[in-house]
Design an enzyme around this catalytic site. Sequence first.
Site, mmCIF file in Angstrom:
data_model
loop_
_atom_site.group_PDB
_atom_site.id
_atom_site.type_symbol
_atom_site.label_atom_id
_atom_site.label_comp_id
_atom_site.label_asym_id
_atom_site.label_seq_id
_atom_site.Cartn_x
_atom_site.Cartn_y
_atom_site.Cartn_z
ATOM 1 N N SER A 210 133.766 103.752 -23.840
ATOM 2 C CA SER A 210 132.446 103.418 -24.376
ATOM 3 C C SER A 210 132.586 102.118 -25.155
ATOM 4 O O SER A 210 133.708 101.711 -25.509
ATOM 5 C CB SER A 210 131.987 104.547 -25.318
ATOM 6 O OG SER A 210 130.911 104.147 -26.140
ATOM 7 N N TYR B 269 133.647 110.928 -31.783
ATOM 8 C CA TYR B 269 133.334 110.157 -30.582
ATOM 9 C C TYR B 269 134.081 108.829 -30.591
ATOM 10 O O TYR B 269 134.725 108.451 -29.605
ATOM 11 C CB TYR B 269 131.821 109.922 -30.495
ATOM 12 C CG TYR B 269 131.388 109.388 -29.157
ATOM 13 C CD1 TYR B 269 131.159 110.257 -28.089
ATOM 14 C CD2 TYR B 269 131.207 108.031 -28.944
ATOM 15 C CE1 TYR B 269 130.769 109.780 -26.844
ATOM 16 C CE2 TYR B 269 130.822 107.544 -27.713
ATOM 17 C CZ TYR B 269 130.606 108.418 -26.663
ATOM 18 O OH TYR B 269 130.232 107.935 -25.423
#
Length: 276
Positions: free
Chosen positions: A158, A176
């Site tokens: 990401s 995350y």
Amino acid sequence: MPGKLDGKVVLITGAARGQGRSHALRLAEEGADILAIDIAAQVDSVQAPMATPEDLALTVLGVEALGQRVAAYQADVRDYDGLNSAVGQGVDELGRLDIVLANAGIGIAPSPVDERMDRRAFDDLIAINLCGVRNTLQAAVPQMIQQGDGGAIVLTSSTQGLSGRGGNGTGAMDGYVAAKHGVVGLMRSYANWLAPHSIRVNSIHPTGVNTPMIMNDAFGAFAEQSPTFGSAMSNLLPVGVIEASDVSNAVAFLVSNDARFITGVALPVDAGFMVK
């Protein structure tokens, strides 16, 4: 017209919907057969509905409609034994394994929660988004080495694997970001290990993507309550989110012979997020 991936077999985790399904269809268009794996069940810490067996079945129908073979299995990337069994069954059915897309992942909307749930969110994100990636590699790589034909691996990270922008101290955000940074470490380590086997390893780093993982009520409520977060996560180009197909096109390039000398690269597909 021949596809760039004719005769190849691609393992995709998180294949039931979102980026995983998009990758399956895009690579099937290039002539690949697909080994589709997904948990297709709910993870308790994730507020929004996750993929279902029906979603996985739709991926199967989509690949078959493109004239390609597909084998689909429900497996949890946190469970190495179950995942390894599914990969083995898929290889037996499809005959080989050439490309791996370690794509399975979750997103948890940051929200006011008690300390126990905050820790649970962090632990689940690390277990799925990082440990699950390594489990996928460990299950798939021995088959690729044994074949002796090289191959390509793409790990889904990401922009948050390259940046900590928007950090807010919650387990949802910390987990995350940490997991997606960890994926870069795995990519670089495996790129070095597998280069003598002509197996290339890269990571892909999308900005926000128009999929159910972030386009849901839980993330929408968080964005409304935290306007500064939305500003921090904005892109340089005038687009809020990109489409899954934008990521799939980049993946299709990375796993094709067009990218035969590209390995160890963290490739942003981010509408300029990283240079803003």
